[in-house]
Write an enzyme that holds these catalytic residues in place. Sequence first.
Site, PDB file in Angstrom:
ATOM      1  N   ASP A 233       0.837  -1.200   0.000  1.00  0.00           N
ATOM      2  CA  ASP A 233       0.000   0.000   0.000  1.00  0.00           C
ATOM      3  C   ASP A 233       0.872   1.251   0.000  1.00  0.00           C
ATOM      4  O   ASP A 233       1.424   1.637   1.021  1.00  0.00           O
ATOM      5  CB  ASP A 233      -0.916  -0.003   1.224  1.00  0.00           C
ATOM      6  CG  ASP A 233      -1.836   1.200   1.246  1.00  0.00           C
ATOM      7  OD1 ASP A 233      -2.005   1.841   0.190  1.00  0.00           O
ATOM      8  OD2 ASP A 233      -2.388   1.496   2.318  1.00  0.00           O
ATOM      9  N   LYS A 240       1.660   7.835   0.965  1.00  0.00           N
ATOM     10  CA  LYS A 240       2.120   7.777   2.343  1.00  0.00           C
ATOM     11  C   LYS A 240       3.526   8.377   2.431  1.00  0.00           C
ATOM     12  O   LYS A 240       4.318   8.253   1.488  1.00  0.00           O
ATOM     13  CB  LYS A 240       2.212   6.321   2.822  1.00  0.00           C
ATOM     14  CG  LYS A 240       0.916   5.582   2.984  1.00  0.00           C
ATOM     15  CD  LYS A 240       1.200   4.149   3.412  1.00  0.00           C
ATOM     16  CE  LYS A 240      -0.068   3.323   3.535  1.00  0.00           C
ATOM     17  NZ  LYS A 240      -0.834   3.705   4.729  1.00  0.00           N
ATOM     18  N   ARG A 314     -10.930  -0.859   2.860  1.00  0.00           N
ATOM     19  CA  ARG A 314     -12.373  -1.018   3.043  1.00  0.00           C
ATOM     20  C   ARG A 314     -13.103  -1.107   1.709  1.00  0.00           C
ATOM     21  O   ARG A 314     -14.179  -1.690   1.624  1.00  0.00           O
ATOM     22  CB  ARG A 314     -12.916   0.128   3.893  1.00  0.00           C
ATOM     23  CG  ARG A 314     -12.834   1.502   3.271  1.00  0.00           C
ATOM     24  CD  ARG A 314     -12.908   2.608   4.304  1.00  0.00           C
ATOM     25  NE  ARG A 314     -11.708   2.638   5.127  1.00  0.00           N
ATOM     26  CZ  ARG A 314     -11.540   3.458   6.166  1.00  0.00           C
ATOM     27  NH1 ARG A 314     -12.486   4.311   6.493  1.00  0.00           N
ATOM     28  NH2 ARG A 314     -10.419   3.428   6.865  1.00  0.00           N
TER      29      ARG A 314
END
Length: 461
Positions: A233, A240, A314
Site C-alpha cells: 500500500d 504515504k 475497506r
Amino acid sequence: MTLTFATASDDAIPVHVLETDAVTGWVAAQSATVQAWVSANGFKGGLGKTLLIPGADGAPVAALAGYGTAAQRKRGRFHLASVAASLPEGVYRIASGLPAEHAEEEALGWLLAGYAFNRYHTQTGAKARLVAPEGVDAQRLQVIAAGECLTRDLINTPASDMGPDALEQAAHDLAAQHGAAVTVIAGADLLTQNFPMIHAVGRAAEQAPRLIDMTWGESGPALVLVGKGVCFDTGGLNLKPGGSMALMKKDMGGAATVLGLAHMIMGLGLKLRLRVLIPAVENSVAGNSFRPGDILTSRKGLTVEINNTDAEGRLVLADALALGAEGKPDLMLSMATLTGAARVAVGPDLSPFFTDDEAIATSLALAAARVADPVWRLPFWDPYEAELEPGIADLDNAPKGGFAGSITAALFLRRFAGDACRYTHFDIYGWSPASKPARPKGGVGMGARALLEALPDLLEL
C-alpha cells in the site's frame, strides 16, 4: 515450516517447572550435589530462567524452568517459549510443576518458539524439542502451529515476492493440500463480473487485481472468511510518507490470517462449509490510479466518494463482503490490517473486533482467554453512521475529523455485510514490533486461534 512435537523416549531430559516460591521446597528434596549446584548458580525460579543439572559425566540429566509468580505471568503469555529458546538442542519432557490448565498454551508456545523466517537469510528458532505434555492434543496443536507459520511466512515475505500473483498461488497451494477448490476473477473480468471497487484500487499496479475464492466442505453450517489482501500500500495518489510505507508489505495481513485459519479449520476437519474470499491488489501510483474525489459504484450498488486513496482496504473488502453476503452464510468474518486507529487504541497485542451479536462477543472473549489469543471488543457505534454520509454519494471512504477511525471503518464494512448473516470484523495489526516469547519480531497471526476455539460454539458444531 513444519513444527512438530518430539516422540517420547527414555532419553528425553526431564524439565521441572518451578514457581519462585516452590524452588526452596524442590531443592530441599534433592541430593546434596544438586542442592549445591542450584545454589552455586543462583537459580531462583525467575520467569523464563533455566538451569541445566549435570550428571556424573557432565551431560544434563534434568532442567529447571522458572515459572515466576502468578502476578508476573499475567503480564505475558507463552512463558515456556523463553525456556525453549534458552535450552540447548535436545529432546525434553515436562516432568513436574506445569499446571494442567496452562499445559496447552505452554506446549503451543514451546512449539512456536521453533519458528524462524529464513527465506532470505539463515535463521533458526529454538532447537529444544518438547514431548507433548500428558493430556495435550498434540496433533491439534501441530495443525494450529502450521496455520500460524503460514500466516507469518506470508506477512514476512516482501511485496517483491508476495504480490497478488503469489498470494493467489498461496491459496492454490493451500487448497491442493486440503482438497479445496479455488476460482479467481482477475483484471478486466472484475468489471464484467461486478467487482468495480476491487478493480479500481488495483488497476494501477503491474500485477492485475483479483478476487480469490476458495471453497471447502460439503455439509454443515456455512462460514465465510474475508481477508484484506493489499499486498503493498503506497497510499495511492494520497501517497504515504516513507516512514508510514515501510511496513506496508504487511497490509495483506488479513488475507494471511484467514488463510492460516483456513488451514486450521481444514486440517482439523471441522464439519462446516468454508468459503475464503480474498481481494488481492496492490495500491500503486500510475496514470490510471483512482483519484480523490472519484465516486465509485460498489457491487452492492452503494456509491462511495473517495476522499482518501489511502483508505483503500475497506473498498476492496466491501465488494468481497457483498459477494459473501449474497450466499447468506451462517457466519461471516472479515480480518484486515485496516486502520492505524485500532493500533493506537489497543496496541499490537490485542485483536480488536466488532460485532452486533452479544453471543458472538461472549464466545470470542471466553475462547480467547482459554487459548491465550487476546481480543477486545470495540463498538459498532450507530451514532457515527452519519459521519459516513458525504451527501454527494451514499458513503465516504475516509470521513474527516480523525475521530474513531476504526469504528467508522467497521461501520463502512457493515453496510456491505448487510443483515443477511451474522457478521464480525477484526481490525488487526498483524505484526510483532519486538520479539516476545513464541513471537519473534515480524508477521504474526492475531485472532485466528480465538476464532478457531469459538467456532464450535458459534456454529453449533
